[in-house]
Design a protein around this motif. Structure first.
Motif, PDB file in Angstrom:
ATOM      1  N   LYS A 161       0.831  -1.204   0.000  1.00 36.55           N
ATOM      2  CA  LYS A 161       0.000   0.000   0.000  1.00 36.55           C
ATOM      3  C   LYS A 161       0.865   1.253   0.000  1.00 36.55           C
ATOM      4  O   LYS A 161       0.583   2.227  -0.700  1.00 36.55           O
ATOM      5  CB  LYS A 161      -0.929  -0.008   1.224  1.00 36.55           C
ATOM      6  CG  LYS A 161      -2.056   1.007   1.158  1.00 36.55           C
ATOM      7  CD  LYS A 161      -3.042   0.677   0.063  1.00 36.55           C
ATOM      8  CE  LYS A 161      -4.217   1.629   0.071  1.00 36.55           C
ATOM      9  NZ  LYS A 161      -5.191   1.328  -0.999  1.00 36.55           N
ATOM     10  N   SER A 183      -5.694  -0.768  -8.347  1.00 31.72           N
ATOM     11  CA  SER A 183      -5.787  -1.707  -7.226  1.00 31.72           C
ATOM     12  C   SER A 183      -4.394  -2.119  -6.784  1.00 31.72           C
ATOM     13  O   SER A 183      -3.438  -2.063  -7.560  1.00 31.72           O
ATOM     14  CB  SER A 183      -6.594  -2.953  -7.633  1.00 31.72           C
ATOM     15  OG  SER A 183      -5.948  -3.644  -8.689  1.00 31.72           O
ATOM     16  N   GLN A 195      -3.065  -5.409  -4.380  1.00 27.23           N
ATOM     17  CA  GLN A 195      -3.514  -6.547  -3.580  1.00 27.23           C
ATOM     18  C   GLN A 195      -2.577  -7.740  -3.781  1.00 27.23           C
ATOM     19  O   GLN A 195      -1.747  -7.752  -4.703  1.00 27.23           O
ATOM     20  CB  GLN A 195      -4.931  -6.938  -3.981  1.00 27.23           C
ATOM     21  CG  GLN A 195      -5.083  -7.297  -5.439  1.00 27.23           C
ATOM     22  CD  GLN A 195      -6.528  -7.416  -5.871  1.00 27.23           C
ATOM     23  OE1 GLN A 195      -7.436  -6.954  -5.213  1.00 27.23           O
ATOM     24  NE2 GLN A 195      -6.737  -8.066  -7.017  1.00 27.23           N
ATOM     25  N   ASP A 205      -5.207 -13.754  -2.327  1.00 25.82           N
ATOM     26  CA  ASP A 205      -5.609 -13.131  -1.059  1.00 25.82           C
ATOM     27  C   ASP A 205      -6.488 -14.112  -0.288  1.00 25.82           C
ATOM     28  O   ASP A 205      -7.713 -14.107  -0.396  1.00 25.82           O
ATOM     29  CB  ASP A 205      -6.360 -11.830  -1.337  1.00 25.82           C
ATOM     30  CG  ASP A 205      -6.555 -11.008  -0.076  1.00 25.82           C
ATOM     31  OD1 ASP A 205      -5.983 -11.384   0.965  1.00 25.82           O
ATOM     32  OD2 ASP A 205      -7.267  -9.993  -0.128  1.00 25.82           O
ATOM     33  N   GLU A 209       2.590  -9.885  -4.709  1.00 25.66           N
ATOM     34  CA  GLU A 209       1.645  -8.784  -4.590  1.00 25.66           C
ATOM     35  C   GLU A 209       1.678  -7.973  -5.889  1.00 25.66           C
ATOM     36  O   GLU A 209       2.744  -7.826  -6.504  1.00 25.66           O
ATOM     37  CB  GLU A 209       1.999  -7.894  -3.397  1.00 25.66           C
ATOM     38  CG  GLU A 209       1.888  -8.621  -2.065  1.00 25.66           C
ATOM     39  CD  GLU A 209       2.409  -7.775  -0.923  1.00 25.66           C
ATOM     40  OE1 GLU A 209       1.667  -7.566   0.045  1.00 25.66           O
ATOM     41  OE2 GLU A 209       3.574  -7.318  -1.015  1.00 25.66           O
TER      42      GLU A 209
END
Length: 789
Positions: A19, A34, A36, A40, A160
């Protein structure tokens, strides 16, 4: 562009969470959709099926006992490939899977189930990435998978991904190396070198293979030959980096091609050397030339397409897609690698027709020629390692590119003036270092050497932007701008025209300047070349309009389709053209049909005289009274009614057209008016003169004149005005009659004449005498007569 964190970490140390990385990239101008994990999911564990029996109350379910290291779980599974001894992915009770799925303890037809055996798709991996054996069943882990371990880490899918929405000018970020340089600039870290090492053997390729470039739309073409390669499954790290980047793994050779493209930003293409021949030719396609592409579709090409050909025929579309005839198959042993640079506009035009791909997207944005050499060497490096390939000596080169870095001179005061902040010299130079730009200081000026990889930087303003975004917009203190003010001025003519049209009861429209190419030369006889968009969003709007009439016709059709029959609209807008050079002109256009609504209780059927009255009102308002005429003996566009159309002439210069659209186009009576305002307003008018309003009554008389058809009404009006002099203040034709009592070669035109004077009341004797004089002059000069009935 999907950025795999594991992939970029191969070239730069990134020690921040996902992030934070995404937000920091956004702060320097790279927005993301996005951020992520690739998978996940929680509470996943590697298990081993130690027992598997059929469910006693089902023909397809199985009751399994699964060892997960710390315990043995009872799990009901419906997968057809589940069996004793199989290593599997287990989602324990309480696990969260993609899509909001939560695994709970349950009772399935009387049997307790304490988890789920997972397929790859249930972990969020898209269907297109699945192997055939994974489509219908659970994923089978290899025998060395450790029971109780983390299956995601074991499969090396603990990645990621940030999905960036890049701006069109940052083609350099369509590569992992480009992203690494950007991240390095943010965190002040160095980018690692890419491994290009490999061994070359055999006779030089240049002795047996040739490249023939026959078009300027190819500025670089490199070719190397690879022999005795083995096609097999790719290494896990290559497959997983492709999956994270949104590309489906196929085999080691094809995957290496895509892997290198993602690494360097340079697309490659591999040809089966044994089916290719001993030469490659790059040329423009012939009109309607055929080529079957890799997807098995036969394509009809045009002369705007760049093709790759051998000595006989086209074998690929440059920058877009290869041909089926030279496809690399599982039996391929020898390949030719292509690394090239093609014209970005040509590639985009072709890709729009055929296929927008990862490769074409990169060609369209522009490529660094230094990376072209890097990419082909990197491919050799990986093929030697992972395909047991033999790299043939030498490289066939065609290179007309510029590879030198750009030199841009800029002063510190220029940077601070534009950014509105005083950044110390040391900080400015630090930004250049973080970006990987070399520099040479010379007092208050610095020469910055911009690497060729940054194709978006060419002027000093680009450098200022780089300093601003890397130094940090958050570090720039907000200040109220100090602007030197000056008295403004504007041309009110257009506003006055708009207000006048509205006061006449017409509604203003604002339409697209883009129309369909089939309409651009309608409603005009002017000669011009249309201005066509290179990349239209839709073919319905692919050229710039010349006349505004097609735009208003579309508005009319839209309203009629919704049962709105009374349409009175106008638009002030520009038309565009290319004659000797590019140009544009401002036009006033109006369209009227149905009833012309004057007020709530007053309306009139639209006819030629209504729209002629609109034209007269606006021309008089602009100061051209008694200087214009409507001519009906000139050639007109075929879209107009030949008997109800006139050319608007001011000072004997055609400035517009007025008339009814041809009944073959519209059954309804549709009337249009178009005036070239640029042409009209260049004709100077005198200052507005005012005269006293008469306090004496006006006298109105009607006069019907029978004249031959070839005699224009304007000629009759002109003669009436000349005879009547200043006493005649208005003349309006209000009726035209053909039929009983009138010879076939003649028509009757009725005029309403208004007389007035400012110094007395006119008498019947004066008016009747004037009418007699008008009739006498008309009969003598124009051979007309007064209609008695």
């Amino acid at each position: 562009m999907k950025l795999s964190k594991n992939f970029v970490k191969d070239y730069i140390d990134v020690d921040v969470d996902l992030k934070t990385l995404a937000e920091d990239m956004t702060r320097v101008g790279n927005e993301y959709d996005s951020a992520q994990k690739l998978i996940d999911a929680t509470d996943l564990v590697i298990g081993k099926v130690i027992d598997c029996v059929n469910h006693p109350d089902s023909d397809h379910l199985h009751v399994c006992k699964v060892d997960v290291g710390t315990e043995v779980l009872n799990i009901v599974c419906g997968a057809p490939n589940v069996r004793k001894g199989l290593k599997v992915i287990v989602a324990k009770a309480g696990a969260h899977l993609p899509g909001g799925i939560i695994i709970k303890k349950s009772n399935i037809r009387g049997q307790e189930s304490n988890g789920m055996l997972c397929s790859i798709q249930e972990l969020g991996i898209e269907h297109k990435f699945l192997k055939e054996e994974d489509i219908d069943g659970i994923h089978e882990l290899p025998e060395d998978a450790p029971i109780g371990g983390d299956p995601i880490k074991f499969m090396e899918l603990d990645d990621e991904v940030i999905d960036f929405e890049l701006t069109a000018n940052r083609g350099d970020l369509l590569s992992i190396l480009g992203m690494a340089y950007e991240i390095g600039a943010i965190y002040d870290k160095k980018v690692k070198e890419i491994d290009l090492s490999h061994t070359e053997n055999g006779e030089d390729i240049n002795n047996k293979f040739k490249v023939d470039i026959q078009t300027d739309n190819c500025s670089m073409f490199l070719a190397k030959k690879i022999e005795n390669l083995t096609i097999m499954e790719s290494p896990t790290f290559i497959k997983n980096r492709l999956i994270a980047s949104g590309i489906r793994p196929i085999n080691n050779v094809v995957d290496i091609s895509n892997y290198v493209m993602l690494e360097t930003g340079q697309p490659l293409h591999f040809y089966d050397a044994d089916r290719l021949g001993n030469m490659i030719r790059v040329r423009m396609a012939e009109e309607n030339e055929e080529l079957t592409t890799l997807d098995g579709i036969k394509r009809n090409l045009s002369k705007n397409d760049i093709v790759i050909a051998n000595s006989q025929k086209a074998i690929g579309l440059a920058g877009v897609m290869g041909g089926l005839d030279t496809e690399v198959e599982n039996t391929t042993k020898n390949i030719i690698i292509e690394a090239a640079i093609f014209d970005s506009v040509k590639v985009r035009i072709t890709s729009k027709k055929i296929l927008r791909s990862e490769a074409s997207n990169r060609f369209e944005k522009g490529l660094d020629p230094n990376r072209t050499y890097m990419a082909i060497e990197r491919a050799c490096n990986l093929l030697e390692k992972y395909a047991n390939a033999k790299i043939i000596t030498g490289i066939v080169k065609y290179d007309k590119t510029k590879k030198d870095d750009r030199e841009i001179y800029i002063k510190y005061e220029n940077i601070n003036s534009v950014l509105g902040i005083n950044i110390p010299k040391e900080e400015v130079l630090k930004v250049f270092e973080r970006l990987g730009f070399k520099y040479v200081e010379n007092g208050d000026e610095v020469k910055v050497i911009v690497p060729r990889r940054r194709l978006d930087i060419s002027i000093k303003e680009d450098l200022i932007e780089e300093v601003g975004r890397i130094y940090g917009l958050d570090n720039i203190e907000g200040k109220l701008p100090l602007i030197e003010m000056r008295k403004g001025s504007c041309d009110n003519t257009l506003r006055e025209i708009r207000n006048k049209m509205v006061s006449l009861g017409l509604n203003e429209t604002l339409t697209y300047v883009l129309i369909n190419e089939n309409d651009v030369k309608k409603y005009t006889l002017d000669k011009f070349d249309e201005l066509r968009l290179l990349d239209p969003i839709t073919e319905e709007r692919n050229v710039l309009r010349y006349s505004l009439i097609p735009s208003l016709v579309k508005v009319y059709e839209y309203n009629v389709a919704r049962n709105i029959k009374d349409v009175s609209i106008f638009e002030l807008g520009k038309g565009f053209y290319k004659k000797e050079e590019y140009g544009e002109n401002l036009k006033l256009c109006c369209l009227m049909t149905g009833d012309y609504i004057l007020d709530i209780k007053n309306k009139k059927k639209v006819d030629f005289y209504v729209i002629k009255g609109i034209a007269e009102e606006i021309l008089n308002y602009l100061g051209y009274e008694n200087r214009y005429s409507f001519i009906n003996n000139k050639e007109i566009p075929k879209e107009f009614h030949p008997g109800q159309t006139g050319i608007i002439s001011v000072n004997n210069d055609d400035v517009g057209i007025i008339g009814r659209l041809h009944p073959s186009i519209f059954k309804d009576d549709v009337y249009v008016l178009e005036i070239n305002l640029d042409k009209l307003l260049e004709k100077k008018v005198g200052k507005m003169k005012f005269k006293e309003i008469s306090k004496y009554p006006r006298i109105q008389k009607d006069l019907a004149i029978v004249a031959k058809n070839e005699i224009e009404s304007s000629k009759i009006e002109k003669e009436i005005k000349r005879t009547a002099g200043k006493l005649l203040v208005d003349i309006v034709p209000f009726d035209v009659y053909y039929g009983k009592g009138i010879d076939k070669d003649k028509r009757s035109i009725a005029y309403s004449l208004t007389f007035e004077t400012i110094d007395r009341t006119l008498t019947d004797e004066e008016i009747n005498g004037m009418l007699n004089k008008i009739i006498e002059d008309l009969e003598n000069k124009l051979d007309v007569s007064v209609r008695k009935e």
